[in-house]
Write a protein that holds these residues in place. Structure first.
Motif, PDB file in Angstrom:
ATOM      1  N   VAL A   1      33.900  34.641  29.364  1.00  0.00           N
ATOM      2  CA  VAL A   1      35.018  34.742  28.647  1.00  0.00           C
ATOM      3  C   VAL A   1      35.756  35.425  28.497  1.00  0.00           C
ATOM      4  CG1 VAL A   1      34.191  36.466  25.787  1.00  0.00           C
ATOM      5  CG2 VAL A   1      36.143  34.434  26.175  1.00  0.00           C
ATOM      6  N   GLY A   2      36.977  34.915  28.934  1.00  0.00           N
ATOM      7  CA  GLY A   2      37.791  36.442  29.624  1.00  0.00           C
ATOM      8  C   GLY A   2      39.675  35.635  29.237  1.00  0.00           C
ATOM      9  N   ILE A   3      40.450  36.733  28.991  1.00  0.00           N
ATOM     10  CA  ILE A   3      41.816  36.147  28.638  1.00  0.00           C
ATOM     11  C   ILE A   3      42.737  36.918  29.369  1.00  0.00           C
ATOM     12  CG2 ILE A   3      43.990  37.442  26.580  1.00  0.00           C
ATOM     13  CD1 ILE A   3      41.981  37.769  24.613  1.00  0.00           C
ATOM     14  N   ASP A   4      43.612  36.591  29.713  1.00  0.00           N
ATOM     15  CA  ASP A   4      44.456  36.763  31.566  1.00  0.00           C
ATOM     16  C   ASP A   4      45.810  35.872  31.458  1.00  0.00           C
ATOM     17  OD1 ASP A   4      45.211  38.379  33.993  1.00  0.00           O
ATOM     18  OD2 ASP A   4      43.756  37.040  35.054  1.00  0.00           O
ATOM     19  N   GLY A   5      46.530  36.739  31.002  1.00  0.00           N
ATOM     20  CA  GLY A   5      47.890  36.347  30.419  1.00  0.00           C
ATOM     21  C   GLY A   5      48.740  37.237  30.152  1.00  0.00           C
ATOM     22  N   LYS A   6      49.813  36.945  30.151  1.00  0.00           N
ATOM     23  CA  LYS A   6      51.230  37.434  29.904  1.00  0.00           C
ATOM     24  C   LYS A   6      52.410  36.319  28.758  1.00  0.00           C
ATOM     25  CE  LYS A   6      51.832  39.323  34.550  1.00  0.00           C
ATOM     26  NZ  LYS A   6      53.101  39.566  35.840  1.00  0.00           N
ATOM     27  N   ASP A   7      52.900  37.143  27.631  1.00  0.00           N
ATOM     28  CA  ASP A   7      53.807  36.480  26.859  1.00  0.00           C
ATOM     29  C   ASP A   7      54.641  38.179  26.483  1.00  0.00           C
ATOM     30  OD1 ASP A   7      54.764  34.642  25.332  1.00  0.00           O
ATOM     31  OD2 ASP A   7      52.880  34.634  23.637  1.00  0.00           O
ATOM     32  N   TRP A   8      55.677  37.532  25.883  1.00  0.00           N
ATOM     33  CA  TRP A   8      56.450  38.410  24.572  1.00  0.00           C
ATOM     34  C   TRP A   8      56.239  38.331  23.621  1.00  0.00           C
ATOM     35  CZ3 TRP A   8      60.517  41.856  27.046  1.00  0.00           C
ATOM     36  CH2 TRP A   8      60.656  41.434  28.497  1.00  0.00           C
ATOM     37  N   GLY A   9      56.241  39.963  23.109  1.00  0.00           N
ATOM     38  CA  GLY A   9      56.136  39.782  21.085  1.00  0.00           C
ATOM     39  C   GLY A   9      57.135  40.534  20.749  1.00  0.00           C
TER      40      GLY A   9
ATOM     41  N   SER B   1      44.032  41.694  30.794  1.00  0.00           N
ATOM     42  CA  SER B   1      43.346  41.028  31.567  1.00  0.00           C
ATOM     43  C   SER B   1      41.704  41.572  31.698  1.00  0.00           C
ATOM     44  CB  SER B   1      43.203  41.079  33.199  1.00  0.00           C
ATOM     45  OG  SER B   1      42.370  41.370  33.343  1.00  0.00           O
ATOM     46  N   ILE B   2      41.586  40.445  30.214  1.00  0.00           N
ATOM     47  CA  ILE B   2      40.228  41.128  29.442  1.00  0.00           C
ATOM     48  C   ILE B   2      38.893  40.584  29.861  1.00  0.00           C
ATOM     49  CG2 ILE B   2      38.920  41.933  27.367  1.00  0.00           C
ATOM     50  CD1 ILE B   2      42.047  42.660  26.650  1.00  0.00           C
ATOM     51  N   SER B   3      37.165  40.454  29.950  1.00  0.00           N
ATOM     52  CA  SER B   3      36.354  39.694  30.421  1.00  0.00           C
ATOM     53  C   SER B   3      34.837  40.640  29.665  1.00  0.00           C
ATOM     54  CB  SER B   3      36.567  39.706  31.729  1.00  0.00           C
ATOM     55  OG  SER B   3      36.255  40.499  32.403  1.00  0.00           O
ATOM     56  N   ARG B   4      34.266  39.551  30.139  1.00  0.00           N
ATOM     57  CA  ARG B   4      32.640  40.067  28.989  1.00  0.00           C
ATOM     58  C   ARG B   4      32.410  38.452  30.479  1.00  0.00           C
ATOM     59  NH1 ARG B   4      31.578  39.986  22.763  1.00  0.00           N
ATOM     60  NH2 ARG B   4      31.702  42.041  22.820  1.00  0.00           N
TER      61      ARG B   4
ATOM     62  N   SER C   1      28.635  42.380  30.407  1.00  0.00           N
ATOM     63  CA  SER C   1      29.166  43.375  30.893  1.00  0.00           C
ATOM     64  C   SER C   1      30.597  43.072  30.509  1.00  0.00           C
ATOM     65  CB  SER C   1      28.963  43.455  32.451  1.00  0.00           C
ATOM     66  OG  SER C   1      29.795  44.932  32.344  1.00  0.00           O
ATOM     67  N   GLY C   2      31.549  44.593  29.977  1.00  0.00           N
ATOM     68  CA  GLY C   2      32.800  43.765  29.690  1.00  0.00           C
ATOM     69  C   GLY C   2      33.724  44.962  30.688  1.00  0.00           C
ATOM     70  N   ALA C   3      35.237  44.227  30.673  1.00  0.00           N
ATOM     71  CA  ALA C   3      35.847  45.317  31.505  1.00  0.00           C
ATOM     72  C   ALA C   3      37.807  44.910  31.204  1.00  0.00           C
ATOM     73  CB  ALA C   3      35.796  44.885  33.123  1.00  0.00           C
ATOM     74  N   GLY C   4      37.985  45.622  31.690  1.00  0.00           N
ATOM     75  CA  GLY C   4      39.903  44.638  31.728  1.00  0.00           C
ATOM     76  C   GLY C   4      40.701  45.819  31.381  1.00  0.00           C
ATOM     77  N   ARG C   5      41.887  45.417  31.437  1.00  0.00           N
ATOM     78  CA  ARG C   5      43.255  46.046  31.356  1.00  0.00           C
ATOM     79  C   ARG C   5      44.166  45.510  30.513  1.00  0.00           C
ATOM     80  NH1 ARG C   5      45.425  50.807  33.944  1.00  0.00           N
ATOM     81  NH2 ARG C   5      43.673  51.330  35.053  1.00  0.00           N
ATOM     82  N   THR C   6      45.447  46.491  29.565  1.00  0.00           N
ATOM     83  CA  THR C   6      46.386  45.787  29.020  1.00  0.00           C
ATOM     84  C   THR C   6      47.747  46.904  29.440  1.00  0.00           C
ATOM     85  OG1 THR C   6      45.272  44.681  27.148  1.00  0.00           O
ATOM     86  CG2 THR C   6      47.749  44.909  26.920  1.00  0.00           C
ATOM     87  N   LYS C   7      48.412  45.540  30.110  1.00  0.00           N
ATOM     88  CA  LYS C   7      50.164  46.180  30.700  1.00  0.00           C
ATOM     89  C   LYS C   7      50.601  46.087  29.837  1.00  0.00           C
ATOM     90  CE  LYS C   7      49.154  45.384  34.316  1.00  0.00           C
ATOM     91  NZ  LYS C   7      49.374  45.171  35.684  1.00  0.00           N
ATOM     92  N   SER C   8      52.034  46.738  29.456  1.00  0.00           N
ATOM     93  CA  SER C   8      52.997  46.023  28.895  1.00  0.00           C
ATOM     94  C   SER C   8      54.774  46.767  29.497  1.00  0.00           C
ATOM     95  CB  SER C   8      53.324  46.400  27.183  1.00  0.00           C
ATOM     96  OG  SER C   8      53.193  47.540  27.048  1.00  0.00           O
ATOM     97  N   PHE C   9      55.099  45.907  29.802  1.00  0.00           N
ATOM     98  CA  PHE C   9      56.975  46.572  29.839  1.00  0.00           C
ATOM     99  C   PHE C   9      57.630  46.283  28.306  1.00  0.00           C
ATOM    100  CE2 PHE C   9      60.990  45.195  30.787  1.00  0.00           C
ATOM    101  CZ  PHE C   9      62.010  46.432  31.870  1.00  0.00           C
ATOM    102  N   ASP C  10      57.915  47.821  28.465  1.00  0.00           N
ATOM    103  CA  ASP C  10      58.425  47.577  26.530  1.00  0.00           C
ATOM    104  C   ASP C  10      60.222  47.524  26.265  1.00  0.00           C
ATOM    105  OD1 ASP C  10      56.627  47.132  25.884  1.00  0.00           O
ATOM    106  OD2 ASP C  10      55.906  49.747  26.086  1.00  0.00           O
TER     107      ASP C  10
END
Length: 255
Positions: free
Chosen positions: A181-189, A164-167, A124-133
């Motif tokens: 498996v999941g990704i949970d973190g922040k970084d500048w790009g 914040s994305i996971s399976r 089951s997949g879930a998550g959200r992506t947010k960004s400050f630009d």
């Protein structure tokens, strides 16, 4: 050919090709623009825009350390994680030099993961992506005479992206650890965007606008965590890339 008939095919194809909407806007603007142009009145202004992300995607690439391996029973993330429609908006200040505008903005984007697309029969997949630009942009008004002013432009800047994305393995037993498996973190790009739209001068100082945007952000690196079927925990790095196609309405007010 009308503006609507020109934009309709681009809108229908936007989810298949993220740049299709921008191309449709640009084509419609060029068709609507007369050959002659006159200088517009210069002046400083503030701007506010808000709208919807029609299509946004996250593209994770797993990066293994030298000698590191991943168990075949460890769940994985797809190379492209589709998101549902989300919010996008920005506030800024700029200066109109008379048909050429330069502005600086601060913005915010957020969208939920398309859970159906990320899920499988097992996970089951879930998550959200947010960004400050944060960024700077430049625009050229293709028409500088009259209230209706089509424009094109683009900008560059930086984004602080929060993932914040996971399976998670589907299991009816509550309170137990499951393979995931999941990704949970922040970084500048680094972020860039291409815009096309049109504005209308309600008064000499106030303009409303409709804008289509294609943006891309890359260079982020975040940690990912996984549990295989033996519940062995492993941490790996992911290089991240974001793309988004959006439509916004805006208000510009000259000083």
């Amino acid at each position: 050919m009308t503006l609507v008939s020109t934009l309709a095919p681009a809108y229908r194809g936007a989810r298949r090709n993220p740049a299709a909407l921008f191309a449709g806007f640009a084509a419609a603007i060029v068709m609507a623009s007369p050959a002659a142009a006159q200088k517009a009145e210069p002046g400083a202004y503030v701007v506010a825009r808000a709208g919807a992300q029609i299509d946004s995607d996250v593209k994770p690439t797993q990066v293994l350390a030298k000698g590191q391996t991943v168990s075949k029973t460890t769940p994985t993330l797809p190379k492209n994680i589709d998101h549902d429609g989300g919010f996008t908006g920005e506030l800024g200040m700029g200066y109109d030099f008379g048909g050429i505008r330069v502005e600086g903005t601060a913005g915010y984007d957020t969208a939920k993961v398309n859970a159906k697309a990320l899920s499988t029969k097992t996970y089951s997949g879930a998550g959200r992506t947010k960004s400050f630009d944060l960024g700077v942009a430049a625009y050229v008004d293709l028409v500088r005479d009259g209230p209706f002013k089509p424009f094109v432009g683009g900008g560059v800047g930086a984004s602080r992206v929060d993932y914040s994305i996971s399976r998670l393995m589907i299991d009816k037993t509550p309170g137990t650890q499951k393979p995931m498996v999941g990704i949970d973190g922040k970084d500048w790009g680094f972020r860039w965007h291409l815009d096309a739209g049109a504005s209308y001068d309600v008064t000499p100082q106030t303009s409303i606008e409709l804008l289509g945007r294609y943006s891309q952000t890359g260079g982020m690196k975040v940690k990912g965590v996984s549990l295989d079927e033996s519940l062995v925990r492993q941490t790996t790095d992911y290089k991240m890339k974001n793309t988004s196609t959006s439509i916004m309405v805006g208000l510009r007010q000259k000083f």
